[in-house]
Design an enzyme around this catalytic site. Structure first.
Site, mmCIF file in Angstrom:
data_model
loop_
_atom_site.group_PDB
_atom_site.id
_atom_site.type_symbol
_atom_site.label_atom_id
_atom_site.label_comp_id
_atom_site.label_asym_id
_atom_site.label_seq_id
_atom_site.Cartn_x
_atom_site.Cartn_y
_atom_site.Cartn_z
ATOM 1 N N CYS A 88 0.831 -1.196 0.000
ATOM 2 C CA CYS A 88 0.000 0.000 0.000
ATOM 3 C C CYS A 88 0.873 1.257 0.000
ATOM 4 O O CYS A 88 1.996 1.245 0.496
ATOM 5 C CB CYS A 88 -0.898 0.024 1.238
ATOM 6 S SG CYS A 88 -1.984 -1.386 1.355
ATOM 7 N N LYS A 123 2.988 -9.792 3.480
ATOM 8 C CA LYS A 123 2.910 -10.014 2.037
ATOM 9 C C LYS A 123 3.828 -9.033 1.320
ATOM 10 O O LYS A 123 3.662 -7.816 1.434
ATOM 11 C CB LYS A 123 1.472 -9.842 1.556
ATOM 12 C CG LYS A 123 1.250 -10.239 0.103
ATOM 13 C CD LYS A 123 -0.241 -10.219 -0.230
ATOM 14 C CE LYS A 123 -0.510 -10.753 -1.623
ATOM 15 N NZ LYS A 123 -1.961 -10.802 -1.920
ATOM 16 N N ASN A 150 3.134 -10.219 -4.441
ATOM 17 C CA ASN A 150 1.951 -9.477 -4.826
ATOM 18 C C ASN A 150 2.020 -9.187 -6.335
ATOM 19 O O ASN A 150 2.949 -9.621 -7.013
ATOM 20 C CB ASN A 150 1.872 -8.183 -4.012
ATOM 21 C CG ASN A 150 0.448 -7.713 -3.805
ATOM 22 O OD1 ASN A 150 -0.419 -7.952 -4.631
ATOM 23 N ND2 ASN A 150 0.198 -7.024 -2.704
ATOM 24 N N GLY A 229 -5.424 -17.135 -6.456
ATOM 25 C CA GLY A 229 -6.407 -16.063 -6.528
ATOM 26 C C GLY A 229 -6.979 -15.910 -7.920
ATOM 27 O O GLY A 229 -8.106 -16.311 -8.205
#
Length: 266
Positions: A88, A123, A150, A229
């Site tokens: 982030c 992560k 990621n 995912g």
């Protein structure tokens, strides 16, 4: 089973188009749309936990304070583990992701570690110039486990309009296209972070896993677990098929348990 990224306050996500299929991949610009941690705790968490699998709550944030407050709220719940997303943007650092810099990564992990006693999986971002360095810094700061990688930062153009495809301009590339690079990054971390190599810090591998053969590659490269995912968008049964394929492969090869093949390709 891991939640999508959760932030302290609700987030509406990015405007405009959010998904773009590419050859062997999927670019997403979701923007961490989520109802906020308080809403998740009150409305979604129990439903997830009643399904049976171990639940991980993925904690995202911007400012250090929001990470800490979010961790403190999750700490009071029955969720077994927190997965800390450090990809982030660090608003105070001009928008650079927390996970791109060893010092910033250490700072946020240390702060969250103090706010919760739950197991903490961090992560990692593949966009970090020194991924192994970031891994070592978060382990030193108190991470109990790592997950990597990621999505890769990417860019696409709407040629009919002659401008960026996404309102947010750049977005995250996932899917089979990134698997060989993600696998190489897993290998780098396994070889360069002693705590991962000797098993003290387990690593969950992810990035483009869509079949059982992919999962075997990650496990043989040292992953203690794998995450799936993007594959589920195209095939909702992907994870069931991966598990079945793993069992069949292990029986054929004579592996009694996952640990028998973990890390043998290093």
């Amino acid at each position: 089973m891991c939640s999508k990224g959760l932030t302290l306050a609700p987030k509406p996500g990015n405007t405009g188009r959010r998904l773009l299929e590419t050859p062997s991949g999927l670019i997403n610009s979701i923007g961490l749309e989520n109802p906020g941690i308080p809403h998740f705790i009150e409305h979604e968490l129990k439903t997830m936990m009643d399904l049976g699998p171990v639940v991980l709550a993925n904690l995202s944030g911007a400012g250090l304070e929001t990470y800490v407050e979010g961790a403190a709220l999750l700490d009071k719940t029955d969720v077994p583990m927190i997965e800390l997303n450090i990809s982030c943007p660090n608003v105070k650092a001009g928008g650079m992701a927390w996970g791109l810099d060893c010092r910033a990564a250490s700072e946020v992990v240390s702060a969250v570690r103090k706010a919760t006693s739950k197991p903490l999986m961090v992560k990692l971002s593949p966009n970090a110039p020194d991924l192994s360095g970031v891994a070592r810094s978060v382990v030193a700061a108190g991470a109990d486990a790592l997950s990597l990688v990621n999505t890769f930062q990417s860019f696409a153009v709407d040629i009919e309009k002659g401008r960026p495809y996404f309102d947010n301009v750049t977005a995250g590339l996932a899917g089979p296209a990134i698997k060989p690079i993600a696998l190489r990054m897993l290998r780098d971390v396994m070889l360069n972070v002693p705590e991962c190599r000797d098993g003290r810090i387990p690593v969950a591998g992810l990035g483009g896993i869509s079949c059982w053969q992919d999962a075997v590659e990650f496990i043989m490269t040292g992953a203690k677990a794998v995450q799936v995912g993007t594959a589920t968008f195209a095939n909702p049964h992907a994870m069931e098929e991966i598990i079945a394929g793993l069992i069949s492969f292990m029986e054929r090869k004579g592996y009694g348990e996952i640990e028998d093949m973990r890390g043998i390709a290093l």
